[in-house]
Design a protein around this motif. Structure first.
Motif, short mmCIF file in Angstrom:
data_model
loop_
_atom_site.label_atom_id
_atom_site.label_comp_id
_atom_site.label_asym_id
_atom_site.label_seq_id
_atom_site.Cartn_x
_atom_site.Cartn_y
_atom_site.Cartn_z
N ASN A 58 74.64 27.06 51.47
CA ASN A 58 72.95 27.13 52.64
C ASN A 58 72.01 25.96 51.62
OD1 ASN A 58 74.29 28.19 54.93
ND2 ASN A 58 73.68 29.90 52.91
N VAL A 59 71.87 24.97 51.30
CA VAL A 59 71.21 24.09 51.22
C VAL A 59 69.87 23.73 51.59
CG1 VAL A 59 70.77 21.88 50.01
CG2 VAL A 59 73.20 22.60 50.26
N ALA A 60 68.31 24.19 50.39
CA ALA A 60 67.08 23.81 51.22
C ALA A 60 66.92 22.26 51.27
CB ALA A 60 66.34 24.51 50.17
N GLU A 61 65.22 22.24 52.16
CA GLU A 61 65.00 21.19 52.50
C GLU A 61 64.66 20.83 51.16
OE1 GLU A 61 63.59 21.09 56.04
OE2 GLU A 61 65.39 21.05 57.01
N ASP A 62 64.40 19.57 50.93
CA ASP A 62 63.75 18.36 50.05
C ASP A 62 62.25 18.31 50.59
OD1 ASP A 62 63.64 18.00 47.19
OD2 ASP A 62 62.92 16.57 48.91
N SER A 63 60.98 17.88 50.06
CA SER A 63 59.61 17.69 50.41
C SER A 63 60.04 15.95 51.14
CB SER A 63 58.90 17.76 49.87
OG SER A 63 58.41 18.14 48.50
N PHE A 64 60.68 15.59 50.11
CA PHE A 64 60.74 14.02 49.88
C PHE A 64 61.48 13.43 50.52
CE2 PHE A 64 61.20 9.48 48.14
CZ PHE A 64 60.14 9.16 48.62
N PHE A 65 62.86 13.63 49.85
CA PHE A 65 63.81 13.24 50.54
C PHE A 65 65.19 14.20 51.63
CE2 PHE A 65 64.05 12.74 46.07
CZ PHE A 65 63.94 10.86 45.47
N LYS A 66 65.55 13.09 51.86
CA LYS A 66 67.01 13.51 53.32
C LYS A 66 67.45 13.49 53.14
CE LYS A 66 62.43 15.21 55.71
NZ LYS A 66 62.11 17.17 55.11
N ARG A 67 69.16 14.36 53.62
CA ARG A 67 70.20 13.97 54.12
C ARG A 67 71.00 13.88 54.81
NH1 ARG A 67 73.83 16.21 49.99
NH2 ARG A 67 76.24 15.49 49.90
N ALA A 68 71.46 12.45 54.94
CA ALA A 68 71.70 12.16 56.24
C ALA A 68 74.05 11.68 55.51
CB ALA A 68 71.73 10.87 56.78
N GLY A 69 74.42 13.15 55.54
CA GLY A 69 76.14 12.52 55.44
C GLY A 69 75.83 12.27 54.02
N ASP A 70 76.56 11.25 53.18
CA ASP A 70 76.04 11.03 51.83
C ASP A 70 75.23 10.51 51.30
OD1 ASP A 70 78.81 12.95 51.06
OD2 ASP A 70 80.23 10.81 51.48
N ASN A 71 74.46 9.97 53.06
CA ASN A 71 73.24 9.26 52.42
C ASN A 71 72.05 9.90 52.40
OD1 ASN A 71 75.13 6.55 52.48
ND2 ASN A 71 74.38 6.83 54.81
N ILE A 72 71.62 9.03 51.71
CA ILE A 72 70.21 9.77 51.35
C ILE A 72 68.30 8.86 51.91
CG2 ILE A 72 67.97 10.47 49.51
CD1 ILE A 72 70.15 12.15 49.52
N LEU A 73 67.66 9.55 52.77
CA LEU A 73 66.72 8.61 53.31
C LEU A 73 65.23 9.41 52.60
CD1 LEU A 73 67.54 9.89 57.44
CD2 LEU A 73 68.70 7.94 55.77
N CYS A 74 63.99 8.03 53.45
CA CYS A 74 62.96 8.50 52.21
C CYS A 74 62.04 8.00 53.18
CB CYS A 74 62.88 9.03 51.05
SG CYS A 74 63.60 7.18 50.08
N THR A 75 60.69 7.74 52.95
CA THR A 75 59.87 7.19 53.87
C THR A 75 58.55 6.73 52.53
OG1 THR A 75 59.28 7.78 55.81
CG2 THR A 75 58.05 6.74 55.11
N VAL A 76 58.50 5.40 52.17
CA VAL A 76 57.49 5.06 50.74
C VAL A 76 56.33 3.90 51.79
CG1 VAL A 76 57.79 3.32 48.82
CG2 VAL A 76 59.68 4.27 49.82
N PRO A 77 55.37 4.19 51.16
CA PRO A 77 53.98 3.28 51.85
C PRO A 77 53.29 2.49 51.12
CG PRO A 77 53.22 5.37 50.24
CD PRO A 77 54.22 5.90 50.47
N ILE A 78 53.42 1.36 51.51
CA ILE A 78 53.46 -0.21 50.64
C ILE A 78 51.83 -0.59 51.05
CG2 ILE A 78 55.70 -0.80 50.00
CD1 ILE A 78 54.83 -2.73 52.93
N SER A 79 51.25 -1.29 50.26
CA SER A 79 50.14 -2.06 51.00
C SER A 79 50.11 -2.98 51.93
CB SER A 79 48.97 -2.55 50.11
OG SER A 79 49.36 -3.60 49.08
N VAL A 80 49.30 -3.52 52.99
CA VAL A 80 48.83 -4.86 53.40
C VAL A 80 49.92 -5.95 52.97
CG1 VAL A 80 47.86 -6.64 55.09
CG2 VAL A 80 47.15 -3.97 55.13
N THR A 81 48.78 -6.19 51.82
CA THR A 81 49.72 -7.34 51.06
C THR A 81 50.76 -6.93 50.31
OG1 THR A 81 48.48 -6.32 49.24
CG2 THR A 81 46.80 -7.69 50.54
N GLU A 82 51.28 -6.25 50.11
CA GLU A 82 52.71 -6.00 49.67
C GLU A 82 52.85 -6.58 50.96
OE1 GLU A 82 52.03 -2.98 46.28
OE2 GLU A 82 52.19 -2.20 48.12
N GLY A 83 53.20 -6.07 52.10
CA GLY A 83 53.94 -6.48 53.29
C GLY A 83 53.81 -7.93 53.59
N ALA A 84 53.40 -8.19 53.73
CA ALA A 84 52.38 -9.85 53.61
C ALA A 84 53.26 -10.82 52.42
CB ALA A 84 51.50 -9.82 54.26
#
Length: 366
Positions: A254-280
């Motif tokens: 039984n594995v506890a959830e992480d506050s940043f990483f999410k597990r989907a099978g063998d893949n790891i999911l996360c969300t990262v913020p960037i600025s408008v200028t970095e995106g542009a």
């Protein structure tokens, strides 16, 4: 002719559970592995197997109870076609006498029974892990409740350091006699082997030959497990009363959830913020991974909600040592709060130089 009930030491009304218990007790005592080279024990063991196979099966037992013997060849004839043969015309005289067809129908009657499920020697244990422990793997211990062979009597169920006493099964005669119809059975008492005396039950296991205990078992949890993973450890389960071999231990994680990483099978999911200028304009940013900080290239024109991939930065796979999943990073473009006039002027100039074609964007989004 041997009485199968006498061989197992049970009464004619013994339940399936009683038959099984008696069989296991005797099989453990006379098993060839426990009595190597002992021809008498081997013969007794063969008889015990034969008696158990008949008395444990309701159909075979019914035939044996009715006729005083059991023959597999006779039972097999029940399923053979009768080739259209009829007993008509061969009826004995007298209305009170049974017909031959009735006698044969009774003789080969179908008796359905449900077999008792086999008792599994596998045991399960639950273990709780942090997200990082599930990724790295961990060596730890788990508490398990298991049955093992008694160390005092080595599974025989009899005390080895106490004086014997008169066998209660045969009253000290060493022989059991039983009548069934016109047949009379006499055989060596299975409790005392014909000696008339038996040793007292082992005090540690009370004659069962096994002890139930709680043990701390060392386990090596491999890297890459997730909630619900079942890790098998051979020979760590219950000890079989008949063979002395141990089943497997299955550890469920039984594995506890992480506050940043999410597990989907063998893949790891996360969300990262960037600025408008970095995106542009595009940028190289540092993002967390399960291996530590890594550099991610953000292409120019990256939109909020777009997903970027880091190959081979996912969780270790249980399918192989060198197999890993990927890390998927969802980009979140953060709109800044404008508080000064200079920033407002710059943004207005930027908007005039880069107007958005709203109709085109709405059409593309459909």
């Amino acid at each position: 002719m041997r009485d199968l009930y006498v061989i197992l030491g049970v009464g004619e009304n013994a339940s399936v559970s009683d038959v099984r218990k008696a069989y296991r007790k005797l099989a453990r005592k006379y098993h060839p592995d426990i009595n190597p080279g002992n021809k008498v024990a081997a013969e007794r063991y063969s008889g015990i197997i034969e008696a158990y196979e008949v008395l444990f099966d309701a159909e075979k037992r019914s035939f044996y109870d009715a006729h005083g013997y059991y023959d597999e060849r006779v039972i097999a004839k029940r399923d053979q076609p009768r080739l259209g043969f009829s007993f008509q015309g061969f009826e004995p005289s007298g209305a009170d006498k049974p017909r031959f067809s009735d006698l044969f129908d009774d003789f080969f009657a179908e008796i359905r029974s449900r077999q008792q499920p086999e008792v599994s020697n596998e045991i399960e244990a639950q273990i709780s892990l942090t997200f990082d422990e599930s990724i790295r793997g961990i060596q730890t211990t788990v508490s398990v409740y298991r049955r093992r062979t008694c160390g005092e009597c080595l599974g025989f169920g009899r005390a080895t350091d106490s004086p014997d006493f008169q066998c209660p099964g045969c009253g000290g005669s060493g022989e059991l006699v039983r009548s069934r119809g016109h047949l009379r059975f006499a055989m060596t008492c299975p409790e005392c082997d014909g000696n008339g005396r038996v040793a007292p039950a082992c005090q540690s296991c009370r004659g069962e030959g096994q002890l139930a205990c709680i043990e701390q078992v060392d386990v090596d949890i491999p890297a890459g497990v997730s909630s619900g993973s079942r890790v098998r450890y051979s020979g760590r389960g219950n000890t079989d009363a008949e063979s002395g071999q141990s089943g497997d231990l299955i550890v469920v994680t039984n594995v506890a959830e992480d506050s940043f990483f999410k597990r989907a099978g063998d893949n790891i999911l996360c969300t990262v913020p960037i600025s408008v200028t970095e995106g542009a304009l595009g940028a190289r940013i540092v993002v967390p991974s399960i291996d530590g900080a890594v550099t991610l290239k953000v292409p120019p024109g990256t939109q909020s909600g777009q997903t970027l991939r880091l190959r081979g930065k996912g969780a270790p796979s249980l399918r192989g040592d060198e197999v890993r999943g990927d890390q998927y990073i969802e980009i979140q473009v953060v709109t800044p709060r404008v508080v000064d006039e200079r920033s407002k002027e710059i943004l207005r100039e930027f908007a005039s130089l880069n107007p958005i074609d709203r109709e085109r964007e709405l059409t593309r989004g459909r």
